[in-house]
Design a protein around this motif. Structure first.
Motif, PDB file in Angstrom:
ATOM      1  N   HIS A 183      83.326 -53.869  82.020  1.00 48.99           N
ATOM      2  CA  HIS A 183      82.461 -52.506  81.864  1.00 48.99           C
ATOM      3  C   HIS A 183      80.939 -53.440  80.224  1.00 48.99           C
ATOM      4  O   HIS A 183      80.329 -51.920  81.265  1.00 48.99           O
ATOM      5  CB  HIS A 183      83.425 -52.141  81.469  1.00 48.99           C
ATOM      6  CG  HIS A 183      84.829 -52.119  82.414  1.00 48.99           C
ATOM      7  ND1 HIS A 183      84.214 -51.107  83.629  1.00 48.99           N
ATOM      8  CD2 HIS A 183      85.613 -52.045  82.173  1.00 48.99           C
ATOM      9  CE1 HIS A 183      85.634 -50.673  84.526  1.00 48.99           C
ATOM     10  NE2 HIS A 183      86.877 -51.449  83.070  1.00 48.99           N
ATOM     11  N   ARG A 184      80.890 -54.222  80.442  1.00 50.13           N
ATOM     12  CA  ARG A 184      80.016 -54.245  78.739  1.00 50.13           C
ATOM     13  C   ARG A 184      79.362 -56.013  79.308  1.00 50.13           C
ATOM     14  O   ARG A 184      80.106 -56.217  79.327  1.00 50.13           O
ATOM     15  CB  ARG A 184      80.161 -53.829  77.786  1.00 50.13           C
ATOM     16  CG  ARG A 184      81.394 -54.119  77.177  1.00 50.13           C
ATOM     17  CD  ARG A 184      81.520 -53.486  75.463  1.00 50.13           C
ATOM     18  NE  ARG A 184      81.808 -52.488  75.952  1.00 50.13           N
ATOM     19  CZ  ARG A 184      83.770 -52.109  75.231  1.00 50.13           C
ATOM     20  NH1 ARG A 184      84.757 -53.113  76.356  1.00 50.13           N
ATOM     21  NH2 ARG A 184      84.153 -50.816  75.673  1.00 50.13           N
ATOM     22  N   LEU A 185      78.323 -56.037  78.296  1.00 50.19           N
ATOM     23  CA  LEU A 185      78.104 -57.347  78.263  1.00 50.19           C
ATOM     24  C   LEU A 185      78.823 -58.044  77.121  1.00 50.19           C
ATOM     25  O   LEU A 185      78.779 -57.037  76.226  1.00 50.19           O
ATOM     26  CB  LEU A 185      75.765 -56.744  78.099  1.00 50.19           C
ATOM     27  CG  LEU A 185      75.063 -56.273  79.209  1.00 50.19           C
ATOM     28  CD1 LEU A 185      74.389 -56.403  78.791  1.00 50.19           C
ATOM     29  CD2 LEU A 185      75.880 -56.670  80.157  1.00 50.19           C
ATOM     30  N   ARG A 186      78.646 -59.046  77.109  1.00 45.23           N
ATOM     31  CA  ARG A 186      78.796 -59.896  75.881  1.00 45.23           C
ATOM     32  C   ARG A 186      77.928 -60.794  75.812  1.00 45.23           C
ATOM     33  O   ARG A 186      76.870 -61.050  76.595  1.00 45.23           O
ATOM     34  CB  ARG A 186      80.745 -60.508  76.820  1.00 45.23           C
ATOM     35  CG  ARG A 186      81.355 -59.937  77.195  1.00 45.23           C
ATOM     36  CD  ARG A 186      82.858 -60.919  77.181  1.00 45.23           C
ATOM     37  NE  ARG A 186      82.391 -61.368  78.912  1.00 45.23           N
ATOM     38  CZ  ARG A 186      82.067 -62.863  78.575  1.00 45.23           C
ATOM     39  NH1 ARG A 186      81.923 -64.067  77.457  1.00 45.23           N
ATOM     40  NH2 ARG A 186      82.127 -63.729  79.736  1.00 45.23           N
ATOM     41  N   TYR A 187      77.815 -60.798  74.371  1.00 44.23           N
ATOM     42  CA  TYR A 187      76.483 -62.138  74.044  1.00 44.23           C
ATOM     43  C   TYR A 187      77.605 -63.284  73.088  1.00 44.23           C
ATOM     44  O   TYR A 187      77.418 -62.918  72.576  1.00 44.23           O
ATOM     45  CB  TYR A 187      76.157 -61.449  72.748  1.00 44.23           C
ATOM     46  CG  TYR A 187      75.525 -59.918  73.683  1.00 44.23           C
ATOM     47  CD1 TYR A 187      73.814 -59.872  74.016  1.00 44.23           C
ATOM     48  CD2 TYR A 187      75.793 -58.720  73.042  1.00 44.23           C
ATOM     49  CE1 TYR A 187      73.471 -58.773  74.157  1.00 44.23           C
ATOM     50  CE2 TYR A 187      74.954 -57.322  74.326  1.00 44.23           C
ATOM     51  CZ  TYR A 187      73.877 -57.533  74.563  1.00 44.23           C
ATOM     52  OH  TYR A 187      73.598 -57.100  74.912  1.00 44.23           O
ATOM     53  N   PRO A 188      77.376 -63.762  74.033  1.00 44.68           N
ATOM     54  CA  PRO A 188      78.434 -65.549  73.755  1.00 44.68           C
ATOM     55  C   PRO A 188      78.088 -66.231  72.137  1.00 44.68           C
ATOM     56  O   PRO A 188      78.680 -66.399  71.907  1.00 44.68           O
ATOM     57  CB  PRO A 188      77.999 -66.218  74.844  1.00 44.68           C
ATOM     58  CG  PRO A 188      78.391 -64.956  76.275  1.00 44.68           C
ATOM     59  CD  PRO A 188      76.953 -64.120  75.328  1.00 44.68           C
ATOM     60  N   LEU A 189      76.858 -66.477  72.165  1.00 43.17           N
ATOM     61  CA  LEU A 189      76.120 -66.847  70.901  1.00 43.17           C
ATOM     62  C   LEU A 189      76.255 -65.673  69.881  1.00 43.17           C
ATOM     63  O   LEU A 189      75.665 -66.148  68.702  1.00 43.17           O
ATOM     64  CB  LEU A 189      74.581 -67.041  71.768  1.00 43.17           C
ATOM     65  CG  LEU A 189      74.528 -68.007  72.557  1.00 43.17           C
ATOM     66  CD1 LEU A 189      73.251 -68.095  72.768  1.00 43.17           C
ATOM     67  CD2 LEU A 189      75.816 -69.050  72.828  1.00 43.17           C
ATOM     68  N   HIS A 190      76.380 -63.990  69.811  1.00 42.96           N
ATOM     69  CA  HIS A 190      76.442 -63.537  68.750  1.00 42.96           C
ATOM     70  C   HIS A 190      75.274 -62.996  68.424  1.00 42.96           C
ATOM     71  O   HIS A 190      73.901 -62.659  68.827  1.00 42.96           O
ATOM     72  CB  HIS A 190      78.477 -64.098  67.884  1.00 42.96           C
ATOM     73  CG  HIS A 190      79.375 -64.269  68.418  1.00 42.96           C
ATOM     74  ND1 HIS A 190      80.299 -62.914  68.675  1.00 42.96           N
ATOM     75  CD2 HIS A 190      80.159 -65.296  68.476  1.00 42.96           C
ATOM     76  CE1 HIS A 190      80.785 -63.490  69.787  1.00 42.96           C
ATOM     77  NE2 HIS A 190      81.098 -64.818  69.323  1.00 42.96           N
ATOM     78  N   ASP A 191      75.279 -63.562  66.950  1.00 38.20           N
ATOM     79  CA  ASP A 191      74.100 -62.912  66.098  1.00 38.20           C
ATOM     80  C   ASP A 191      73.099 -64.421  66.072  1.00 38.20           C
ATOM     81  O   ASP A 191      71.892 -64.201  65.678  1.00 38.20           O
ATOM     82  CB  ASP A 191      74.379 -62.000  65.463  1.00 38.20           C
ATOM     83  CG  ASP A 191      74.543 -60.946  65.251  1.00 38.20           C
ATOM     84  OD1 ASP A 191      74.786 -60.157  66.155  1.00 38.20           O
ATOM     85  OD2 ASP A 191      75.404 -60.562  64.193  1.00 38.20           O
ATOM     86  N   THR A 192      73.630 -65.356  66.903  1.00 39.62           N
ATOM     87  CA  THR A 192      72.863 -66.614  65.912  1.00 39.62           C
ATOM     88  C   THR A 192      71.623 -66.654  67.416  1.00 39.62           C
ATOM     89  O   THR A 192      71.740 -66.167  67.945  1.00 39.62           O
ATOM     90  CB  THR A 192      73.439 -67.163  67.026  1.00 39.62           C
ATOM     91  OG1 THR A 192      74.837 -67.609  66.600  1.00 39.62           O
ATOM     92  CG2 THR A 192      73.406 -69.254  66.366  1.00 39.62           C
ATOM     93  N   LEU A 193      70.710 -66.874  66.208  1.00 40.53           N
ATOM     94  CA  LEU A 193      68.726 -66.570  67.097  1.00 40.53           C
ATOM     95  C   LEU A 193      67.771 -68.569  66.269  1.00 40.53           C
ATOM     96  O   LEU A 193      68.577 -68.914  65.693  1.00 40.53           O
ATOM     97  CB  LEU A 193      68.306 -65.414  66.259  1.00 40.53           C
ATOM     98  CG  LEU A 193      68.538 -64.283  66.817  1.00 40.53           C
ATOM     99  CD1 LEU A 193      67.424 -63.731  65.976  1.00 40.53           C
ATOM    100  CD2 LEU A 193      68.830 -64.369  68.222  1.00 40.53           C
TER     101      LEU A 193
ATOM    102  N   THR B   7      78.607 -66.307  84.764  1.00 37.39           N
ATOM    103  CA  THR B   7      77.143 -66.579  84.003  1.00 37.39           C
ATOM    104  C   THR B   7      76.477 -65.882  83.303  1.00 37.39           C
ATOM    105  O   THR B   7      76.246 -65.012  82.934  1.00 37.39           O
ATOM    106  CB  THR B   7      76.400 -66.326  86.265  1.00 37.39           C
ATOM    107  OG1 THR B   7      76.485 -66.416  86.470  1.00 37.39           O
ATOM    108  CG2 THR B   7      75.018 -67.114  85.791  1.00 37.39           C
ATOM    109  N   LEU B   8      75.560 -67.340  82.244  1.00 43.04           N
ATOM    110  CA  LEU B   8      74.840 -66.419  81.278  1.00 43.04           C
ATOM    111  C   LEU B   8      73.508 -66.250  81.725  1.00 43.04           C
ATOM    112  O   LEU B   8      73.131 -66.749  82.321  1.00 43.04           O
ATOM    113  CB  LEU B   8      75.152 -67.994  80.145  1.00 43.04           C
ATOM    114  CG  LEU B   8      74.133 -67.728  79.200  1.00 43.04           C
ATOM    115  CD1 LEU B   8      75.025 -66.777  78.143  1.00 43.04           C
ATOM    116  CD2 LEU B   8      74.409 -69.113  78.370  1.00 43.04           C
TER     117      LEU B   8
END
Length: 343
Positions: free
Chosen positions: A3-13, A249-250
């Protein structure tokens, strides 16, 4: 379906001048932009003899300096062997010629993108500033702002100092062998003439360009070269091409963080434009120009640079409703197109 997006890398930039590996052989670079949208994500794919760059960045001293850091640092002194542009906008193709020339690398793009890039770069009729002003004047842009655009000139040159003379054409459905893996070229229309996203099933990765952004909807505008076009309908239809991809898919977008959740993001983008179209219809108070309707679409007015894209997008929403039979358009005595609710 999530239902929502996931950000696998979290806050890593990735830090300036450094890369961050997001999948096997796929590395993330962030480059600066001199706009409110202050960054673009570029992607390096490990090749046997070097690297493939997907998108090149805006041609500025800052971006060139960061590339120089990458050449001797994160790229380990290995050359670029190929440069791929997802589309013709300056933040994507701006340094493609510089990179390809420096390394004698092959350049890849779709015909629609390189053709429009050259038309805009060379100020060809219909794609020059005079044509932009004529187009926007038809939709109510005040003369004072037209004069500002004329004085400012061709801003495409600011971020694209030169373009590749030759290219390798990418066709919809082509499979490009990049970094030892197959990448499927998925076309997208509406944001640009023939945008190409790249999907690798082996890696479970989609390099989405500007077609799927996690937080904002990409600009979809009507410009002077195709004043009666319906790019919003094309854009919404293009989104369906991504729905068959696996849910895990990423997605590697050009702006914002990599995410998982193609299906909910497509649904959210469609819902967003449905809401904006409804707002346009609700704001109709007799015949109105696109310029008069800007606050209805965006809730505010913009500076000169942003007005160009906002007005083009407003016209795109109006043309969608006009072609769909919800609005009628007439050209009044003052030379402006005005839209009103269809009887």
């Amino acid at each position: 379906m999530p239902h929502r997006l996931r950000y696998p890398l979290h806050d890593t930039l990735p830090m300036p001048g450094q890369t961050l590996q997001v999948a096997a052989g796929v590395h993330w670079l962030k480059m600066p932009l001199p706009f409110a949208l202050n960054h673009i994500n570029l992607w390096l794919l490990e090749e046997q003899a070097g690297w493939c760059a997907v998108d090149a960045g805006y041609d500025s001293a800052d971006t060139r300096a960061l590339w120089e850091q990458h050449f001797g640092g994160s790229m380990g002194g290995r050359p670029l062997t190929r440069v791929v542009a997802t589309h013709y906008h300056p933040d994507h193709i701006g340094l493609a010629d510089w990179l390809a020339t420096r390394f004698d690398a092959a350049f890849h793009a779709s015909l629609g993108e390189i053709a429009l890039a050259k038309a805009v770069w060379h100020d060809l009729p219909g794609h020059d500033v005079a044509a932009l002003n004529r187009h926007f004047a038809l939709h109510g842009l005040p003369e004072a702002k037209q004069a500002q655009y004329a004085e400012r000139g061709n801003t495409y040159h600011w971020g694209v100092k030169s373009l590749p003379v030759t290219f390798n054409r990418i066709l919809a459905g082509d499979v490009l062998r990049l970094g030892g893996s197959d990448w499927l070229a998925i076309p997208g229309y509406g944001h640009s003439p023939e945008h190409m996203a790249l999907y690798c099933a082996d890696k479970g990765v989609l390099i989405a360009g500007d077609m799927l952004l996690p937080k904002i909807s990409t600009n979809v505008g009507v410009w002077g070269g195709e004043p009666d076009g319906d790019p919003l309908r094309q854009f919404l239809a293009s989104l369906d091409r991504f729905l068959h991809l696996p849910e895990d898919t990423l997605v590697l977008p050009s702006h914002g963080r990599p995410f998982v959740g193609i299906q909910p993001r497509v649904a959210a983008l469609k819902a967003h434009h449905d809401e904006r179209l409804a707002a346009m219809l609700a704001a109709m108070d007799g015949p109105m120009t696109a310029y008069e309707l800007l606050p209805a679409l965006f809730g505010r007015m913009f500076d000169l640079y942003q007005t160009m894209f906002a007005l083009a997008e407003c016209i795109a929403h109006l043309n969608y409703l006009w072609h769909g039979g919800k609005l009628v358009r007439r050209r009044d005595a003052d030379g402006c197109h005005r839209f009103s609710i269809a009887p």
